[in-house]
Design a protein around this motif. Structure first.
Motif: not given
Length: 182
Positions: A152-160
C-alpha cells in the motif's frame, strides 16, 4: 599352494563383500517396494471414481512389473558375475535407480495420482493462505508493517510521484508562459 591360498582369501573376501552389498541392495529394494505399495494403497483407497481405481491399479501393476524385471536383471547380472564376467557394482545401483524412475512414471501417469497431487497442492495452498493471514494479523497486533502495508505504501508513493510529475509539468508551462510575456 601358498600362491593359491591368498587368491582364494581375496576371492572369499570379494564374494563376501559382494554378497553383503547385494543383500543390502535387495533389502533397500524391498523397503522401497513396501513404501511404494503403502503409498499407492492409500492413494487408490482415496480414489472414489471407478475409472480412477482401475487406472490406479493398472499403474501399480505396471510399476510392479517394472520392479520384477529389475529383480530379474539383478539375478542375471549376479549369475554373470559368478560365471566370471566382470560386472561393475555401479551397474547394480543403476538398475535400481532406473527402475525407481520407471516405476514412478508408471504411477505418476495415472488419474488417481493426478487427483491426489491436485488435492495435495490445493491443501498446501490453503494452509499457506491461512498461515499468511495469521502472520499478517500477528504483525498488525505487534505494531509491525505487514506485506500488505508495504504494498500500500509503495502504491501511494507511485501515485505521489505521478502527481508530482504532473505538477512539475504544469509549473514548467506556467514558467514558460511567464517568460514569453516578458
Amino acid at each position: 599352494m601358498t600362491d593359491s591360498q591368498p587368491q582364494m582369501q581375496d576371492w572369499n573376501a570379494f564374494a563376501e563383500q559382494w554378497n553383503e552389498q547385494f543383500l543390502d541392495a535387495l533389502e533397500e529394494n524391498m523397503e522401497a517396494q513396501a513404501k511404494f505399495v503403502e503409498s499407492w494403497s492409500e492413494t487408490v483407497g482415496e480414489a472414489s471414481d471407478e475409472t480412477e481405481i482401475s487406472d490406479g491399479l493398472e499403474g501399480y501393476a505396471r510399476a510392479y512389473e517394472t520392479w520384477m524385471n529389475a529383480s530379474q536383471q539383478m539375478v542375471d547380472r549376479m549369475n554373470d558375475q559368478l560365471e566370471g564376467e566382470d560386472v561393475d557394482l555401479e551397474e547394480f545401483r543403476d538398475i535400481w535407480l532406473n527402475t525407481s524412475n520407471e516405476a514412478f512414471k508408471d504411477v505418476m501417469s495415472t488419474t488417481a495420482f493426478a487427483k491426489m497431487t491436485g488435492e495435495s497442492v490445493g491443501d498446501v495452498l490453503e494452509l499457506q493462505q491461512q498461515a499468511d493471514e495469521a502472520s499478517q494479523e500477528t504483525l498488525r497486533t505487534l505494531g509491525f508493517a505487514t506485506g500488505d502495508d508495504v504494498v500500500e505504501v509503495g502504491d501511494r508513493l507511485v501515485e505521489l510521484e505521478r502527481r508530482q510529475h504532473a505538477v512539475e509539468q504544469k509549473l514548467d508551462r506556467v514558467l514558460e508562459h511567464l517568460e514569453d510575456e516578458q
